[in-house]
Design a protein around this motif. Sequence first.
Motif, PDB file in Angstrom:
ATOM      1  N   ARG A 107      -8.739  -6.100   6.838  1.00 27.06           N
ATOM      2  CA  ARG A 107      -8.747  -4.949   5.943  1.00 27.06           C
ATOM      3  C   ARG A 107      -7.478  -4.936   5.116  1.00 27.06           C
ATOM      4  NH1 ARG A 107     -11.259   0.120   9.199  1.00 27.06           N
ATOM      5  NH2 ARG A 107     -12.999  -1.011  10.110  1.00 27.06           N
TER       6      ARG A 107
ATOM      7  N   ALA B  52      -2.045   4.019   4.295  1.00 23.53           N
ATOM      8  CA  ALA B  52      -3.384   3.551   4.652  1.00 23.53           C
ATOM      9  C   ALA B  52      -3.880   4.340   5.846  1.00 23.53           C
ATOM     10  CB  ALA B  52      -3.338   2.062   5.011  1.00 23.53           C
TER      11      ALA B  52
ATOM     12  N   PHE C 296       5.869  -6.771   4.243  1.00 22.83           N
ATOM     13  CA  PHE C 296       4.675  -7.432   4.771  1.00 22.83           C
ATOM     14  C   PHE C 296       4.842  -8.945   4.904  1.00 22.83           C
ATOM     15  CE2 PHE C 296       0.488  -9.393   4.342  1.00 22.83           C
ATOM     16  CZ  PHE C 296      -0.295  -8.628   5.193  1.00 22.83           C
TER      17      PHE C 296
ATOM     18  N   GLY D 278      -0.012   2.064   1.971  1.00 27.35           N
ATOM     19  CA  GLY D 278      -1.418   1.736   2.075  1.00 27.35           C
ATOM     20  C   GLY D 278      -2.148   1.743   0.766  1.00 27.35           C
TER      21      GLY D 278
ATOM     22  N   ARG E  54      -8.913   1.662  -2.157  1.00 20.53           N
ATOM     23  CA  ARG E  54      -8.966   1.112  -0.797  1.00 20.53           C
ATOM     24  C   ARG E  54     -10.300   0.418  -0.580  1.00 20.53           C
ATOM     25  NH1 ARG E  54      -9.921   6.258   2.933  1.00 20.53           N
ATOM     26  NH2 ARG E  54      -8.736   7.122   1.268  1.00 20.53           N
TER      27      ARG E  54
ATOM     28  N   GLU F 109      -4.185 -12.422   8.628  1.00 18.94           N
ATOM     29  CA  GLU F 109      -3.146 -11.731   7.861  1.00 18.94           C
ATOM     30  C   GLU F 109      -2.706 -12.624   6.711  1.00 18.94           C
ATOM     31  OE1 GLU F 109      -0.049  -9.176   9.795  1.00 18.94           O
ATOM     32  OE2 GLU F 109       1.221 -10.797   9.039  1.00 18.94           O
TER      33      GLU F 109
ATOM     34  N   TRP G   6      -3.512  -8.166  -2.873  1.00 20.75           N
ATOM     35  CA  TRP G   6      -3.969  -7.455  -1.684  1.00 20.75           C
ATOM     36  C   TRP G   6      -3.085  -7.884  -0.528  1.00 20.75           C
ATOM     37  CZ3 TRP G   6      -7.136  -9.249  -5.405  1.00 20.75           C
ATOM     38  CH2 TRP G   6      -8.172  -8.429  -5.866  1.00 20.75           C
TER      39      TRP G   6
ATOM     40  N   LYS H  78       3.111   3.582   7.037  1.00 20.81           N
ATOM     41  CA  LYS H  78       3.009   2.283   6.382  1.00 20.81           C
ATOM     42  C   LYS H  78       2.420   2.484   5.003  1.00 20.81           C
ATOM     43  CE  LYS H  78       3.312  -1.361   8.916  1.00 20.81           C
ATOM     44  NZ  LYS H  78       4.197  -2.409   8.645  1.00 20.81           N
TER      45      LYS H  78
ATOM     46  N   LYS I 112      -2.570   3.990   9.648  1.00 23.34           N
ATOM     47  CA  LYS I 112      -1.290   3.299   9.630  1.00 23.34           C
ATOM     48  C   LYS I 112      -0.212   4.282   9.197  1.00 23.34           C
ATOM     49  CE  LYS I 112      -2.852  -1.193   9.559  1.00 23.34           C
ATOM     50  NZ  LYS I 112      -2.392  -2.375  10.125  1.00 23.34           N
TER      51      LYS I 112
ATOM     52  N   THR J  43      -4.322  -3.443   3.584  1.00 27.79           N
ATOM     53  CA  THR J  43      -3.469  -2.287   3.845  1.00 27.79           C
ATOM     54  C   THR J  43      -2.907  -1.740   2.542  1.00 27.79           C
ATOM     55  OG1 THR J  43      -1.524  -3.670   4.192  1.00 27.79           O
ATOM     56  CG2 THR J  43      -2.836  -3.104   6.139  1.00 27.79           C
ATOM     57  N   ARG J  44      -2.977  -2.553   1.488  1.00 25.93           N
ATOM     58  CA  ARG J  44      -2.485  -2.137   0.178  1.00 25.93           C
ATOM     59  C   ARG J  44      -3.041  -3.097  -0.860  1.00 25.93           C
ATOM     60  NH1 ARG J  44       2.459   0.679  -0.371  1.00 25.93           N
ATOM     61  NH2 ARG J  44       3.118   0.901  -2.527  1.00 25.93           N
TER      62      ARG J  44
ATOM     63  N   GLY K 211      -4.405  -7.274   6.461  1.00 26.34           N
ATOM     64  CA  GLY K 211      -3.999  -7.305   7.861  1.00 26.34           C
ATOM     65  C   GLY K 211      -4.846  -8.255   8.679  1.00 26.34           C
TER      66      GLY K 211
END
Length: 182
Positions: free
Chosen positions: A86, A40, A171, A48, A55, A67, A79, A46, A43, A88-89, A82
């Motif tokens: 947003r 991402a 996560f 993403g 995205r 989160e 999803w 990490k 990040k 992150t994946r 964060g």
Amino acid sequence: MAGLTAAALAAVGFLAYQASATAPDRPAQKDRPSASASPAPGKPGKPGAGDDGKRTQAVPPRSGSGERVVYSLGDRRVWLVGEDERPTRTYEVSPSTVSPPPGEYAVTSRTENITGSDGVPIEHSVVFTSVDGVVIGFSAAVDGSTPAADPEQRTGGIRASREDGAALWEFAEAGTKIVVVD
């Protein structure tokens, strides 16, 4: 008003990306890396959302805040969101035959390696509820398969690729919020 502006900019950016994704000087969509394979932005190191347009796939409305892991039953998609709201994946999953009702849950247990309710060896099992005695959670088959669940079996495993399963494992610790939407 700022939220509407941000949403409009995201939509315009996504449409611009789609228009350029198959331009002659760019590789075709099928030649590009998958959404789950790229880091991402901002990040490093990490997992993403990648750069294949996913995205910009918005987190479903009314999916909570902060989160969390969001699981859309209708989209068959997860999803990882964060604290900054947003994703992150995001990635597709193969749903189980028994689905959790929409609502907010929390990770209740995690098991690194186990046999799934369908008899398949799995890894990175992240459990968040049970429905009529069927344990519901995310996991990845050790053999990397993500076939559709056998409708004759009552199973609770929501299957992802091994790579996506590992990202969810990193996560979603015990107590992490899981939001299920239609």
